[in-house]
Design a protein around this motif. Structure first.
Motif, PDB file in Angstrom:
ATOM      1  N   ASN A  91       0.833  -1.205   0.000  1.00 35.32           N
ATOM      2  CA  ASN A  91       0.000   0.000   0.000  1.00 35.32           C
ATOM      3  C   ASN A  91       0.868   1.256   0.000  1.00 35.32           C
ATOM      4  N   GLY A  92       1.957   1.218   0.784  1.00 28.42           N
ATOM      5  CA  GLY A  92       2.856   2.383   0.873  1.00 28.42           C
ATOM      6  C   GLY A  92       3.500   2.689  -0.477  1.00 28.42           C
ATOM      7  N   LEU A  93       3.912   1.654  -1.210  1.00 23.70           N
ATOM      8  CA  LEU A  93       4.499   1.892  -2.542  1.00 23.70           C
ATOM      9  C   LEU A  93       3.467   2.502  -3.474  1.00 23.70           C
ATOM     10  N   GLN A  94       2.192   2.126  -3.273  1.00 25.64           N
ATOM     11  CA  GLN A  94       1.116   2.664  -4.118  1.00 25.64           C
ATOM     12  C   GLN A  94       0.674   4.052  -3.676  1.00 25.64           C
ATOM     13  N   GLY A  95       1.278   4.572  -2.609  1.00 25.36           N
ATOM     14  CA  GLY A  95       0.949   5.933  -2.184  1.00 25.36           C
ATOM     15  C   GLY A  95       0.145   6.010  -0.908  1.00 25.36           C
ATOM     16  N   GLY A  96      -0.222   4.863  -0.317  1.00 27.04           N
ATOM     17  CA  GLY A  96      -0.950   4.899   0.961  1.00 27.04           C
ATOM     18  C   GLY A  96      -0.006   5.322   2.083  1.00 27.04           C
ATOM     19  N   HIS A  97      -0.559   5.949   3.122  1.00 32.57           N
ATOM     20  CA  HIS A  97       0.296   6.407   4.222  1.00 32.57           C
ATOM     21  C   HIS A  97       0.616   5.233   5.165  1.00 32.57           C
ATOM     22  N   TYR A  98       1.856   5.188   5.646  1.00 32.35           N
ATOM     23  CA  TYR A  98       2.235   4.104   6.561  1.00 32.35           C
ATOM     24  C   TYR A  98       3.297   4.606   7.522  1.00 32.35           C
ATOM     25  N   ASP A  99       3.021   4.473   8.840  1.00 31.45           N
ATOM     26  CA  ASP A  99       4.016   4.853   9.850  1.00 31.45           C
ATOM     27  C   ASP A  99       4.858   3.631  10.170  1.00 31.45           C
ATOM     28  N   LEU A 100       5.973   3.514   9.515  1.00 27.23           N
ATOM     29  CA  LEU A 100       6.807   2.318   9.680  1.00 27.23           C
ATOM     30  C   LEU A 100       7.595   2.409  10.993  1.00 27.23           C
ATOM     31  N   ARG A 101       7.487   1.375  11.824  1.00 23.14           N
ATOM     32  CA  ARG A 101       8.163   1.397  13.128  1.00 23.14           C
ATOM     33  C   ARG A 101       9.212   0.282  13.224  1.00 23.14           C
ATOM     34  N   ASP A 102      10.096   0.413  14.227  1.00 25.82           N
ATOM     35  CA  ASP A 102      11.208  -0.539  14.355  1.00 25.82           C
ATOM     36  C   ASP A 102      10.785  -2.011  14.443  1.00 25.82           C
ATOM     37  N   PRO A 103       9.765  -2.340  15.259  1.00 21.45           N
ATOM     38  CA  PRO A 103       9.409  -3.770  15.342  1.00 21.45           C
ATOM     39  C   PRO A 103       9.002  -4.329  13.980  1.00 21.45           C
ATOM     40  N   GLU A 104       8.400  -3.486  13.155  1.00 22.68           N
ATOM     41  CA  GLU A 104       7.970  -3.959  11.825  1.00 22.68           C
ATOM     42  C   GLU A 104       9.170  -4.142  10.907  1.00 22.68           C
ATOM     43  N   HIS A 105      10.145  -3.182  10.988  1.00 23.52           N
ATOM     44  CA  HIS A 105      11.419  -3.373  10.264  1.00 23.52           C
ATOM     45  C   HIS A 105      11.975  -4.733  10.596  1.00 23.52           C
ATOM     46  N   ASP A 106      12.064  -4.989  11.920  1.00 24.22           N
ATOM     47  CA  ASP A 106      12.771  -6.174  12.389  1.00 24.22           C
ATOM     48  C   ASP A 106      12.074  -7.446  11.932  1.00 24.22           C
ATOM     49  N   LEU A 107      10.743  -7.421  12.068  1.00 25.30           N
ATOM     50  CA  LEU A 107       9.970  -8.600  11.681  1.00 25.30           C
ATOM     51  C   LEU A 107      10.183  -8.893  10.195  1.00 25.30           C
ATOM     52  N   TYR A 108      10.133  -7.854   9.392  1.00 28.31           N
ATOM     53  CA  TYR A 108      10.300  -8.011   7.942  1.00 28.31           C
ATOM     54  C   TYR A 108      11.700  -8.541   7.613  1.00 28.31           C
ATOM     55  N   LEU A 109      12.698  -7.921   8.239  1.00 31.73           N
ATOM     56  CA  LEU A 109      14.073  -8.312   7.911  1.00 31.73           C
ATOM     57  C   LEU A 109      14.386  -9.720   8.415  1.00 31.73           C
TER      58      LEU A 109
END
Ligand code: UDP
Length: 416
Positions: free
Chosen positions: A95-113
């Protein structure tokens, strides 16, 4: 964490011979593909994505790979797996790449990585070329270390105006790739260097059960069996239950049409994709919205709607709708036009390129505009036919599988 998708011989057997396409697309492209494929003998290619079911990427890979394999090219399809929370984050990236707003936080970074790192550890080293689809597995290249392989990132999303935090997070991982493919120049993620970008539009497989010719009377009988009345107009949207596909807007447009044509019916067919956790909540809303209207029919893959049923409904309906608010490509647009079905669709992303010249007024921005165009087409059967025939020819020239195979094999050849 990583599995191989079996795309055995049962899959699209009719399509596994390049010669079958010669009458449809002509000699030149078929001969070109054969030459490119011969040059790639011995090269091992791996496509990587996050779902084998639901959505356009799974659809594309399941059609594209049997044909490439039949050409003697070694190509496999692997999936990364993740917990539901991983897919919640990756859908937010989408959604963020398509232009939707997203507040990306550290736990989400970590989970993804973490999920990407785990998958990278399990990844076989036996490939020469990796083609990684969309944001879910994009960091796999980073965690794969120095490998003597070429890496291509295939983005199916219009990323021209992304959410800044999603773009900032993903860009360093994408920059590690040797090449990026976007559907069209306007989709390029602005933070990426243009010199590594290539533009290739998706395509449909004309011989798949989803698109092959079927007798109209059989399609009509099957649709009647589902409970819809053949004596009254049928509108259809085939889409994942995704806010960007605007199924609630489709219902509103249908209601405006119904004020003038009370007998009109609406079918919404929606697969639940394995990597799209948003779908369930939206399906519930759509079901609530449709609850008191016996002329709205909702079908999902849970209820057994598959490729053949999509084909049947696309052929038996009167007008197809694809009221997307954002769209990567929208395979369903070419699928409908290939069946000579007129389509009213959102003026967004990859949809306009699929609409034939002279019929662009069927691209809409609003619910009212969508209803107005549906009413017009329902009242003008001659125009429906002209639009459908022009659409099929436009798809034949530009959006059938051999063109996609040719473009991708050309790019791989140029990289290795
Ligand atoms: N599709 C399907 N069953 C459904 C809904 C969608 O088979 O219930 C297919 C549709 O026919 C198309 C693909 O899923 O081939 C969706 O691709 P598209 O590019 O239109 O959208 P995406 O889901 O990738 O955003």
């Amino acid at each position: 964490m990583l599995s191989k998708v079996s795309i055995g011989k049962h899959c699209c057997a009719a399509s596994t011979n390049l010669e079958n396409y010669r009458p449809l697309v002509g000699d030149e492209i078929i001969d070109e593909i054969q030459t490119l494929a011969n040059q790639l003998k011995g090269v091992r290619i791996c496509h990587l994505n996050s779902t084998a079911n639901g959505g356009g990427v799974a659809e594309l890979l399941s059609r594209y790979l049997p044909l490439v394999q039949a050409l003697g090219v070694s190509a496999e399809w692997r999936l990364i797996h993740g917990q539901p929370e991983f897919f919640t984050v990756t859908k937010a990236f989408h959604n963020g790449l398509q232009g939707g707003h997203y507040d990306l936080r550290d736990p989400e970074h970590d989970l993804y990585l973490d999920a990407n790192e785990q998958s990278a550890k399990l990844m076989s080293t036996e490939y020469d070329v990796f083609i990684v689809h969309d944001p879910q597995p994009v960091a796999i290249r980073h965690f794969s270390g120095p490998r003597n392989a070429k890496w291509i990132w295939r983005c199916h999303i219009d990323s021209s105006a992304p959410d800044p935090s999603v773009s900032a997070f993903l860009t360093p991982f994408i920059q590690e790739y040797d090449a990026f493919i976007f559907t069209m120049p306007g989709f390029l993620l602005p933070s990426l260097p243009k010199n590594k970008a290539h533009f290739i539009a998706p395509a449909i497989e004309p011989m798949a059960t989803k698109n092959m010719d079927l007798p109209l009377d059989v399609c009509k009988r099957a649709v009647a069996d589902s409970g819809m009345a053949l004596t009254r107009p049928i509108l259809l949207q085939v889409s994942r239950f995704d806010p960007w596909k605007d199924p609630l807007g489709v219902i509103q447009a249908y209601r405006l049409v119904k004020e003038e044509i009370p007998g009109v019916q609406l079918a919404l067919i929606g697969a639940m994709a394995g990597d799209d956790p948003e779908g369930w909540a939206l399906l519930e809303k759509v079901e609530e919205e449709a609850a008191n209207d016996s002329d709205i029919f909702i079908f999902t893959n849970l209820g057994g709607v598959g490729s053949m049923e999509v084909n049947v409904f696309q052929r038996a309906c009167d007008v197809v709708i694809q009221k997307s608010l954002r769209e990567g490509f929208g395979l369903v647009v070419s699928e409908a036009l290939w069946k000579e079905k007129p389509i009213i669709a959102g003026k967004t992303g990859g949809i306009p390129m699929q609409v034939p010249k002279g019929f662009e007024h069927n691209l809409v921005d609003t619910i009212e505009g969508c209803a107005e165009r549906i009413l017009h087409l329902l009242k003008h059967s001659g125009e429906r036919g002209d639009y459908g025939r022009a659409g099929r020819e436009h798809v034949r020239r530009n959006f059938l599988l051999p063109r996609l195979v040719r473009d991708e094999l050309q790019l791989i050849n140029s990289l290795i």
